[in-house]
Write a protein that holds these residues in place. Sequence first.
Motif, PDB file in Angstrom:
ATOM      1  N   GLU A 189      58.618  22.599 -19.060  1.00  0.00           N
ATOM      2  CA  GLU A 189      59.788  22.138 -19.795  1.00  0.00           C
ATOM      3  C   GLU A 189      60.675  21.297 -18.875  1.00  0.00           C
ATOM      4  OE1 GLU A 189      60.551  22.445 -23.000  1.00  0.00           O
ATOM      5  OE2 GLU A 189      58.625  23.480 -23.347  1.00  0.00           O
ATOM      6  N   TYR A 190      61.310  20.264 -19.446  1.00  0.00           N
ATOM      7  CA  TYR A 190      62.121  19.324 -18.663  1.00  0.00           C
ATOM      8  C   TYR A 190      63.224  20.028 -17.887  1.00  0.00           C
ATOM      9  CZ  TYR A 190      65.050  15.223 -17.626  1.00  0.00           C
ATOM     10  OH  TYR A 190      65.791  14.261 -17.002  1.00  0.00           O
ATOM     11  N   ASP A 191      63.942  20.934 -18.526  1.00  0.00           N
ATOM     12  CA  ASP A 191      65.029  21.650 -17.846  1.00  0.00           C
ATOM     13  C   ASP A 191      64.509  22.487 -16.688  1.00  0.00           C
ATOM     14  OD1 ASP A 191      66.947  20.590 -19.475  1.00  0.00           O
ATOM     15  OD2 ASP A 191      67.075  22.313 -20.815  1.00  0.00           O
ATOM     16  N   ASP A 192      63.355  23.112 -16.858  1.00  0.00           N
ATOM     17  CA  ASP A 192      62.755  23.910 -15.775  1.00  0.00           C
ATOM     18  C   ASP A 192      62.347  23.006 -14.618  1.00  0.00           C
ATOM     19  OD1 ASP A 192      63.099  26.202 -17.265  1.00  0.00           O
ATOM     20  OD2 ASP A 192      61.068  26.155 -18.102  1.00  0.00           O
ATOM     21  N   PHE A 193      61.784  21.858 -14.967  1.00  0.00           N
ATOM     22  CA  PHE A 193      61.392  20.897 -13.930  1.00  0.00           C
ATOM     23  C   PHE A 193      62.602  20.455 -13.114  1.00  0.00           C
ATOM     24  CE2 PHE A 193      61.808  16.247 -13.403  1.00  0.00           C
ATOM     25  CZ  PHE A 193      61.046  16.097 -12.250  1.00  0.00           C
ATOM     26  N   LEU A 194      63.703  20.108 -13.803  1.00  0.00           N
ATOM     27  CA  LEU A 194      64.903  19.655 -13.094  1.00  0.00           C
ATOM     28  C   LEU A 194      65.428  20.733 -12.153  1.00  0.00           C
ATOM     29  CD1 LEU A 194      66.944  17.826 -15.920  1.00  0.00           C
ATOM     30  CD2 LEU A 194      65.638  16.774 -14.059  1.00  0.00           C
ATOM     31  N   GLU A 195      65.439  21.965 -12.599  1.00  0.00           N
ATOM     32  CA  GLU A 195      65.933  23.061 -11.764  1.00  0.00           C
ATOM     33  C   GLU A 195      65.064  23.236 -10.520  1.00  0.00           C
ATOM     34  OE1 GLU A 195      66.861  27.875 -12.094  1.00  0.00           O
ATOM     35  OE2 GLU A 195      66.406  26.706 -13.905  1.00  0.00           O
ATOM     36  N   GLN A 196      63.740  23.186 -10.706  1.00  0.00           N
ATOM     37  CA  GLN A 196      62.833  23.332  -9.564  1.00  0.00           C
ATOM     38  C   GLN A 196      62.994  22.175  -8.581  1.00  0.00           C
ATOM     39  OE1 GLN A 196      58.664  24.232 -10.653  1.00  0.00           O
ATOM     40  NE2 GLN A 196      59.423  24.842 -12.679  1.00  0.00           N
ATOM     41  N   ARG A 197      63.104  20.968  -9.124  1.00  0.00           N
ATOM     42  CA  ARG A 197      63.162  19.813  -8.224  1.00  0.00           C
ATOM     43  C   ARG A 197      64.495  19.739  -7.483  1.00  0.00           C
ATOM     44  NH1 ARG A 197      63.383  13.664  -8.195  1.00  0.00           N
ATOM     45  NH2 ARG A 197      62.130  13.248  -6.331  1.00  0.00           N
ATOM     46  N   ARG A 198      65.575  20.093  -8.121  1.00  0.00           N
ATOM     47  CA  ARG A 198      66.861  20.102  -7.416  1.00  0.00           C
ATOM     48  C   ARG A 198      66.809  21.057  -6.228  1.00  0.00           C
ATOM     49  NH1 ARG A 198      69.293  20.723 -13.004  1.00  0.00           N
ATOM     50  NH2 ARG A 198      69.742  18.590 -13.674  1.00  0.00           N
ATOM     51  N   ARG A 199      66.174  22.195  -6.409  1.00  0.00           N
ATOM     52  CA  ARG A 199      66.064  23.160  -5.317  1.00  0.00           C
ATOM     53  C   ARG A 199      65.242  22.575  -4.170  1.00  0.00           C
ATOM     54  NH1 ARG A 199      65.292  27.183  -8.399  1.00  0.00           N
ATOM     55  NH2 ARG A 199      63.019  27.162  -8.373  1.00  0.00           N
ATOM     56  N   LEU A 200      64.146  21.899  -4.499  1.00  0.00           N
ATOM     57  CA  LEU A 200      63.297  21.294  -3.465  1.00  0.00           C
ATOM     58  C   LEU A 200      64.014  20.135  -2.766  1.00  0.00           C
ATOM     59  CD1 LEU A 200      59.874  21.244  -5.376  1.00  0.00           C
ATOM     60  CD2 LEU A 200      60.521  22.745  -3.467  1.00  0.00           C
ATOM     61  N   MET A 201      64.740  19.340  -3.521  1.00  0.00           N
ATOM     62  CA  MET A 201      65.494  18.229  -2.932  1.00  0.00           C
ATOM     63  C   MET A 201      66.553  18.746  -1.969  1.00  0.00           C
ATOM     64  SD  MET A 201      65.947  15.884  -6.378  1.00  0.00           S
ATOM     65  CE  MET A 201      66.952  14.575  -5.656  1.00  0.00           C
ATOM     66  N   SER A 202      67.224  19.815  -2.356  1.00  0.00           N
ATOM     67  CA  SER A 202      68.248  20.409  -1.503  1.00  0.00           C
ATOM     68  C   SER A 202      67.659  20.911  -0.201  1.00  0.00           C
ATOM     69  CB  SER A 202      68.950  21.552  -2.243  1.00  0.00           C
ATOM     70  OG  SER A 202      69.917  22.167  -1.424  1.00  0.00           O
ATOM     71  N   LEU A 203      66.495  21.542  -0.276  1.00  0.00           N
ATOM     72  CA  LEU A 203      65.857  22.057   0.938  1.00  0.00           C
ATOM     73  C   LEU A 203      65.388  20.924   1.844  1.00  0.00           C
ATOM     74  CD1 LEU A 203      63.861  25.068  -0.571  1.00  0.00           C
ATOM     75  CD2 LEU A 203      65.959  25.135   0.806  1.00  0.00           C
ATOM     76  N   LYS A 204      65.001  19.799   1.255  1.00  0.00           N
ATOM     77  CA  LYS A 204      64.618  18.650   2.087  1.00  0.00           C
ATOM     78  C   LYS A 204      65.837  18.095   2.818  1.00  0.00           C
ATOM     79  CE  LYS A 204      61.414  15.621   1.150  1.00  0.00           C
ATOM     80  NZ  LYS A 204      60.654  15.438   2.407  1.00  0.00           N
ATOM     81  N   ILE A 205      66.958  18.006   2.103  1.00  0.00           N
ATOM     82  CA  ILE A 205      68.186  17.535   2.753  1.00  0.00           C
ATOM     83  C   ILE A 205      68.571  18.472   3.890  1.00  0.00           C
ATOM     84  CG2 ILE A 205      70.653  17.102   2.408  1.00  0.00           C
ATOM     85  CD1 ILE A 205      69.997  16.218  -0.442  1.00  0.00           C
ATOM     86  N   LYS A 206      68.391  19.783   3.684  1.00  0.00           N
ATOM     87  CA  LYS A 206      68.689  20.762   4.734  1.00  0.00           C
ATOM     88  C   LYS A 206      67.785  20.535   5.941  1.00  0.00           C
ATOM     89  CE  LYS A 206      68.592  25.726   5.758  1.00  0.00           C
ATOM     90  NZ  LYS A 206      68.272  27.080   5.242  1.00  0.00           N
ATOM     91  N   GLU A 207      66.483  20.357   5.691  1.00  0.00           N
ATOM     92  CA  GLU A 207      65.533  20.114   6.781  1.00  0.00           C
ATOM     93  C   GLU A 207      65.930  18.873   7.570  1.00  0.00           C
ATOM     94  OE1 GLU A 207      60.860  18.650   7.287  1.00  0.00           O
ATOM     95  OE2 GLU A 207      61.699  19.024   5.302  1.00  0.00           O
ATOM     96  N   TRP A 208      66.284  17.830   6.835  1.00  0.00           N
ATOM     97  CA  TRP A 208      66.700  16.569   7.470  1.00  0.00           C
ATOM     98  C   TRP A 208      67.975  16.760   8.282  1.00  0.00           C
ATOM     99  CZ3 TRP A 208      70.966  13.908   4.782  1.00  0.00           C
ATOM    100  CH2 TRP A 208      71.309  12.671   5.340  1.00  0.00           C
ATOM    101  N   PHE A 209      68.957  17.439   7.700  1.00  0.00           N
ATOM    102  CA  PHE A 209      70.236  17.606   8.380  1.00  0.00           C
ATOM    103  C   PHE A 209      70.078  18.391   9.677  1.00  0.00           C
ATOM    104  CE2 PHE A 209      74.247  19.779   9.224  1.00  0.00           C
ATOM    105  CZ  PHE A 209      75.120  18.701   9.228  1.00  0.00           C
ATOM    106  N   LYS A 210      69.235  19.419   9.650  1.00  0.00           N
ATOM    107  CA  LYS A 210      69.051  20.227  10.860  1.00  0.00           C
ATOM    108  C   LYS A 210      68.480  19.397  12.004  1.00  0.00           C
ATOM    109  CE  LYS A 210      70.348  24.168   9.039  1.00  0.00           C
ATOM    110  NZ  LYS A 210      71.625  24.807   9.434  1.00  0.00           N
ATOM    111  N   GLY A 211      67.790  18.311  11.675  1.00  0.00           N
ATOM    112  CA  GLY A 211      67.215  17.459  12.711  1.00  0.00           C
ATOM    113  C   GLY A 211      68.108  16.336  13.174  1.00  0.00           C
ATOM    114  N   LEU A 212      69.299  16.242  12.573  1.00  0.00           N
ATOM    115  CA  LEU A 212      70.206  15.155  12.953  1.00  0.00           C
ATOM    116  C   LEU A 212      70.953  15.470  14.244  1.00  0.00           C
ATOM    117  CD1 LEU A 212      71.731  14.156   9.483  1.00  0.00           C
ATOM    118  CD2 LEU A 212      69.869  13.056  10.728  1.00  0.00           C
TER     119      LEU A 212
END
Length: 598
Positions: free
Chosen positions: A575-598
């Motif tokens: 479902e579209y809403d489920d997809f958005l929720e999952q992807r936002r969580r993954l995007m946030s974790l990528k930003i965290k990974e990136w930030f920790k390396g800055l």
Amino acid sequence: MGIQRYSVTHHPVEVLLSWVKSGEIAIPEIQRPFVWDAAKVRNLLDSLYNGYPVGYLIIWRNPTIKLKDGTLSGGKRILIDGQQRVTALMASLLGHEVLNKDYEKIRIRIAFHPKENKFEVTNPAIAKDVTWIDDISKVFAPDASIYSLVNDYCSKNPDMTPDEVHRTLERLRKISNNSVGIIELAEDLDIETVTEIFIRVNSAGTALSQADFVMSKIAVNETYGGNVLRKAIDYFSHLAVNPEFLSNIEKNDETFVKSEFFPKMQWIAKATDDIYEPSYTDMLRVAFTSEFSRGRLQDLVALLSGRNFETKLYEDAIAEESFAKLKNGILAFINQTSFERFVMALRSAGFITSRLIGGTNAINFSYIMYLRGREEKLAAHELESLVRRWYVMSALTGRYTGSPETQFDLDIRQINSQGALAYANSVIENEFSDTYWTGMLPQLMITSSVSSPYFHCFQAAQIKLGDRGFLSRDITVRDLLLNNSDRHHLYPRKYLQSLGLTRGLYNQIANFVVTQAEINRAVGATPPQVYFQELLNQVRHGVIKYGGIDSKEDLLENLRENCIPATLLGDAPVEYDDFLEQRRRLMSLKIKEWFKGL
């Protein structure tokens, strides 16, 4: 009822212009581009000719200031509203040159038709038409002879009698006797009140700002080089967006070219990076905050006036010191090494294009952090990391979006107390707890704004981490963004529209990926449950339909790089809403990974 803190008087135009010429009233805007078009100048003159009101001018006398020898000196009057009208009169009646938007000196010529009693902007046709006086400044020249003007006009226009022309020209000359209303603010008004009045005033529909007031204060002080300093600020900010303007400075401002500022700013005309193109407001904020350890521009107005915040008196020594400090701040701002290394630090975080840079206040304070860190002699790698982390934190948290001056003031005072690096570390640790990445940031990503800092930082993270575009085998997000790539809806727009979803829903940032145009076209409006199954067939059987990925391992890796849930490859539709929720969580974790390396 409040006490009236101003007086209203009326003075002839001629007297007003004589005050300006003698320096009794300072008109700082004369040193900046004249923003009125010639038609507005014509209309102003027509109003005066017909006896119509032309509005009030607002004047404020600088506070009386204590000189170094202990004597008192009356402050100069500053015209804080009406600069354009006065400049228009000086240009049209006295023939003074003005600066256009390219800082070129030009004449504004207004023509007058004695028979029809009307004004027009002089053009080639009017200049050749003998029924027009092609430049009214000839009538107002100190050595102008009405007798000669009348005879000359009548010789070319025999249908007009000398008496008719004489009466008309005398009426024209009486424009200089027409009265203009002047509101003079009380001399004892404090700087803060005058600043507030200045900001509330509208001139030609353009709201004035504290930075405009600061620039006016700088420009009228020639004693401590304010007139040259203001040009340095104006010119640098102009060169940052229009490098060709350098030749105009060299051609039209020989005095400035010989100043100490010009050789230190020429480099910006050859700069190719557009990540940071500071306005004069940005330059003032950075220079003032970094040098004075204060964040409110109204304090700069007070300090340039010589305000002693303890005694609440005005002292010439403080004004002199304040101009010197501001000059140092501007020189530090335009320093090529500092500016380029600051921008390089931002680029190294993944912000490789100005499209990924959001609000200017976050970048301004990050530059302040750089200048302070350099002053504290931080190692190069510490300084670069400080800039990257502070900018990202400021952007993601909206640190300077509400009351930026208040936050600037708080931050710079804490930096003074703790040091730049220690303070930054404590703020970042407090702002970015574990729950921020797993709870708050995914919630903040519920937006359809592609200019949001969350989407910008996600794309910068992909660039820094070397991620490839969606379904690209070799081409990276960096390559695509530098070449104005397509944004692709993972759940195609037309598919979602067919389900009745509105723009705010199908344009969620969690539904966007960066991809090649040909991949975007190939997917088209195909439902995700269809084209993801086709992707599986592509890697199983080698029939390439979308991009060039031909192995399941590479496909899974590409999905991971783009934070796309692997559940989309399953048999059951997501479902579209489920997809958005999952992807936002993954995007946030990528930003965290990136930030920790800055």
